[in-house]
Design a protein around this motif. Sequence first.
Motif, PDB file in Angstrom:
ATOM      1  N   MET A 301      36.895  30.918 -21.329  1.00  0.00           N
ATOM      2  CA  MET A 301      35.782  31.171 -22.221  1.00  0.00           C
ATOM      3  C   MET A 301      34.551  31.591 -21.446  1.00  0.00           C
ATOM      4  N   ASP A 302      33.723  32.404 -22.093  1.00  0.00           N
ATOM      5  CA  ASP A 302      32.412  32.744 -21.567  1.00  0.00           C
ATOM      6  C   ASP A 302      31.437  32.784 -22.722  1.00  0.00           C
ATOM      7  N   ALA A 303      30.163  32.689 -22.415  1.00  0.00           N
ATOM      8  CA  ALA A 303      29.149  32.622 -23.457  1.00  0.00           C
ATOM      9  C   ALA A 303      27.823  33.113 -22.904  1.00  0.00           C
ATOM     10  N   CYS A 304      26.938  33.468 -23.830  1.00  0.00           N
ATOM     11  CA  CYS A 304      25.603  33.927 -23.448  1.00  0.00           C
ATOM     12  C   CYS A 304      24.649  33.536 -24.571  1.00  0.00           C
ATOM     13  N   CYS A 305      23.535  32.941 -24.229  1.00  0.00           N
ATOM     14  CA  CYS A 305      22.569  32.568 -25.258  1.00  0.00           C
ATOM     15  C   CYS A 305      21.157  32.896 -24.790  1.00  0.00           C
ATOM     16  N   LYS A 306      20.291  33.087 -25.753  1.00  0.00           N
ATOM     17  CA  LYS A 306      18.921  33.505 -25.480  1.00  0.00           C
ATOM     18  C   LYS A 306      17.995  32.797 -26.457  1.00  0.00           C
ATOM     19  N   GLY A 307      16.819  32.425 -25.987  1.00  0.00           N
ATOM     20  CA  GLY A 307      15.874  31.772 -26.878  1.00  0.00           C
ATOM     21  C   GLY A 307      14.645  31.299 -26.143  1.00  0.00           C
ATOM     22  N   ASN A 308      14.020  30.240 -26.679  1.00  0.00           N
ATOM     23  CA  ASN A 308      12.809  29.673 -26.102  1.00  0.00           C
ATOM     24  C   ASN A 308      12.888  28.158 -26.111  1.00  0.00           C
ATOM     25  N   LEU A 314       2.373  23.474 -24.926  1.00  0.00           N
ATOM     26  CA  LEU A 314       2.661  24.464 -23.894  1.00  0.00           C
ATOM     27  C   LEU A 314       3.117  25.768 -24.535  1.00  0.00           C
ATOM     28  N   PRO A 315       2.926  26.912 -23.851  1.00  0.00           N
ATOM     29  CA  PRO A 315       3.470  28.174 -24.372  1.00  0.00           C
ATOM     30  C   PRO A 315       4.997  28.113 -24.404  1.00  0.00           C
ATOM     31  N   LEU A 316       5.625  28.874 -25.305  1.00  0.00           N
ATOM     32  CA  LEU A 316       7.079  28.938 -25.357  1.00  0.00           C
ATOM     33  C   LEU A 316       7.643  29.401 -24.019  1.00  0.00           C
ATOM     34  N   ILE A 317       8.729  28.779 -23.598  1.00  0.00           N
ATOM     35  CA  ILE A 317       9.357  29.107 -22.315  1.00  0.00           C
ATOM     36  C   ILE A 317      10.637  29.876 -22.604  1.00  0.00           C
ATOM     37  N   PRO A 318      10.698  31.200 -22.347  1.00  0.00           N
ATOM     38  CA  PRO A 318      11.897  31.975 -22.661  1.00  0.00           C
ATOM     39  C   PRO A 318      13.036  31.689 -21.692  1.00  0.00           C
ATOM     40  N   PHE A 319      14.275  31.812 -22.169  1.00  0.00           N
ATOM     41  CA  PHE A 319      15.440  31.645 -21.302  1.00  0.00           C
ATOM     42  C   PHE A 319      16.550  32.571 -21.764  1.00  0.00           C
ATOM     43  N   ASN A 320      17.437  32.877 -20.844  1.00  0.00           N
ATOM     44  CA  ASN A 320      18.641  33.661 -21.146  1.00  0.00           C
ATOM     45  C   ASN A 320      19.734  33.124 -20.237  1.00  0.00           C
ATOM     46  N   GLU A 321      20.689  32.376 -20.795  1.00  0.00           N
ATOM     47  CA  GLU A 321      21.716  31.694 -20.012  1.00  0.00           C
ATOM     48  C   GLU A 321      23.083  32.342 -20.236  1.00  0.00           C
ATOM     49  N   GLN A 322      23.864  32.431 -19.157  1.00  0.00           N
ATOM     50  CA  GLN A 322      25.190  33.036 -19.247  1.00  0.00           C
ATOM     51  C   GLN A 322      26.187  32.261 -18.398  1.00  0.00           C
ATOM     52  N   VAL A 323      27.377  32.049 -18.923  1.00  0.00           N
ATOM     53  CA  VAL A 323      28.504  31.541 -18.137  1.00  0.00           C
ATOM     54  C   VAL A 323      29.658  32.515 -18.342  1.00  0.00           C
ATOM     55  N   SER A 324      30.084  33.122 -17.229  1.00  0.00           N
ATOM     56  CA  SER A 324      31.112  34.162 -17.348  1.00  0.00           C
ATOM     57  C   SER A 324      31.584  34.523 -15.949  1.00  0.00           C
ATOM     58  N   PRO A 325      32.870  34.866 -15.796  1.00  0.00           N
ATOM     59  CA  PRO A 325      33.918  34.731 -16.808  1.00  0.00           C
ATOM     60  C   PRO A 325      34.600  33.375 -16.707  1.00  0.00           C
ATOM     61  N   GLY A 348       8.460  14.397 -22.032  1.00  0.00           N
ATOM     62  CA  GLY A 348       7.988  13.079 -22.435  1.00  0.00           C
ATOM     63  C   GLY A 348       7.695  12.994 -23.914  1.00  0.00           C
ATOM     64  N   ILE A 349       7.567  14.139 -24.567  1.00  0.00           N
ATOM     65  CA  ILE A 349       7.362  14.189 -26.009  1.00  0.00           C
ATOM     66  C   ILE A 349       8.435  15.075 -26.616  1.00  0.00           C
ATOM     67  N   PHE A 350       8.450  15.163 -27.944  1.00  0.00           N
ATOM     68  CA  PHE A 350       9.487  15.930 -28.633  1.00  0.00           C
ATOM     69  C   PHE A 350       9.545  17.357 -28.111  1.00  0.00           C
ATOM     70  N   ASN A 351      10.729  17.814 -27.776  1.00  0.00           N
ATOM     71  CA  ASN A 351      10.913  19.191 -27.320  1.00  0.00           C
ATOM     72  C   ASN A 351      12.124  19.777 -28.033  1.00  0.00           C
ATOM     73  N   GLU A 352      12.218  21.106 -28.028  1.00  0.00           N
ATOM     74  CA  GLU A 352      13.247  21.764 -28.827  1.00  0.00           C
ATOM     75  C   GLU A 352      13.715  23.040 -28.151  1.00  0.00           C
ATOM     76  N   ILE A 353      15.013  23.325 -28.302  1.00  0.00           N
ATOM     77  CA  ILE A 353      15.575  24.605 -27.886  1.00  0.00           C
ATOM     78  C   ILE A 353      15.668  25.489 -29.125  1.00  0.00           C
ATOM     79  N   ILE A 354      14.939  26.584 -29.117  1.00  0.00           N
ATOM     80  CA  ILE A 354      14.943  27.519 -30.242  1.00  0.00           C
ATOM     81  C   ILE A 354      15.828  28.705 -29.870  1.00  0.00           C
ATOM     82  N   LEU A 355      16.967  28.815 -30.533  1.00  0.00           N
ATOM     83  CA  LEU A 355      17.925  29.878 -30.223  1.00  0.00           C
ATOM     84  C   LEU A 355      17.609  31.154 -30.999  1.00  0.00           C
ATOM     85  N   GLN A 356      17.703  32.276 -30.302  1.00  0.00           N
ATOM     86  CA  GLN A 356      17.584  33.580 -30.947  1.00  0.00           C
ATOM     87  C   GLN A 356      18.958  34.243 -31.068  1.00  0.00           C
TER      88      GLN A 356
END
Length: 377
Positions: A301-308, A314-325, A348-356
Amino acid sequence: MKRKFYLMMLVVLGTAIGLMYACKKSDGREPDQKPAGSLNSAIPLLEAGGPEVSNGWLRFPTLKSFEYTMSQLHGKFQKPEQLGKWEILYNRNGFSSLRKLYEQIDSDTSENRKAPTVDSLFKTRKLFICPDSWFATVLNKDGYIQIADTVYSFRTGQKSQEGYAVPAKYAQELQRGVEPLKLPGVKLHRILFDMLEFPQWQWPDEWHVPGRDPIVIPDLPICQYPSGNIPNWWGQSGGDIYEGNDGTNFPEHNGRTVKLNYHRWRVGYIFYASAGIRLKMLKHTRFAGWQSVTYADEMVMDACCKGNVFIPGLPLIPFNEQVSPGWPNFARYAENNFEKTMKWTASGIFNEIILQHFNFHFRVNYRGRIAERYIRQ
């Protein structure tokens, strides 16, 4: 004088040979063959500033200590057996993880088992669900963890899962079984974790026509996202597959039905959030329901995700993660569980991964039957 000199030289030479032999013998030994006293060298997290066992759960002195431990677990301890080895010294001090509890519950793989499985306990809301094995490793079997001056309690409620932030001065009361909401200064957090099925439209008709044509997987880069952002969801989205791409069922295992469960998760536990992917082979048993007791010949399996990453203030922190192959290898044989945390964050406070976007491709060979999917969002 010459005789004394020669004797001294022989002693020095003998000592040097002895040291060389000892070093060679030590260096050539496999990690799992080393004595218990050398476990610290095999477990780099047991160091100053790391967690200690207190009241049966792990106590991290600071959030930074927790973040460091999680980064080490995610980076260096990729398989369940490796996570189990990491727990060993903490086990000796009275700690037992939620991940280990899952393993113990499903350790009975006999055909005539009647005790509930982890899966059935999840469905009846009698067991806390943590799809992220790395986070389940640092939670104790009752769902407790302490960071600095706060003890966090995670458990399942009547309608949804719940998390409590409890002042550490009430740790003894928690250990005695006092309910968190009966203690002063406790904050309750609802954990919106749901099981969601993928809608059929997520596999375009040109390669997935249910019940009619075989599935044909497109030759597209894993990080080629479709237009438009995906709707955000908390929980687990996926489904069960009972047949291969050609429409024929998986071969039975000892006369019992076999299925492949696949899902992507997105969870948030007050101070920790993650998104990841998992495949699991399951066999239906006579009394206990579905158990992970059957193995695929190959899982890729492989995958790719993008979001903030969202952290209040704090300002949104962008990310783009990939695992392949085929993380961690292109082919793994005799497997029944294959998982990876794609992205995680702690605060230390509520945080969230926002997927695009979140693409997921997998290929499983179960006794010659091929099941493959490419989900693009």
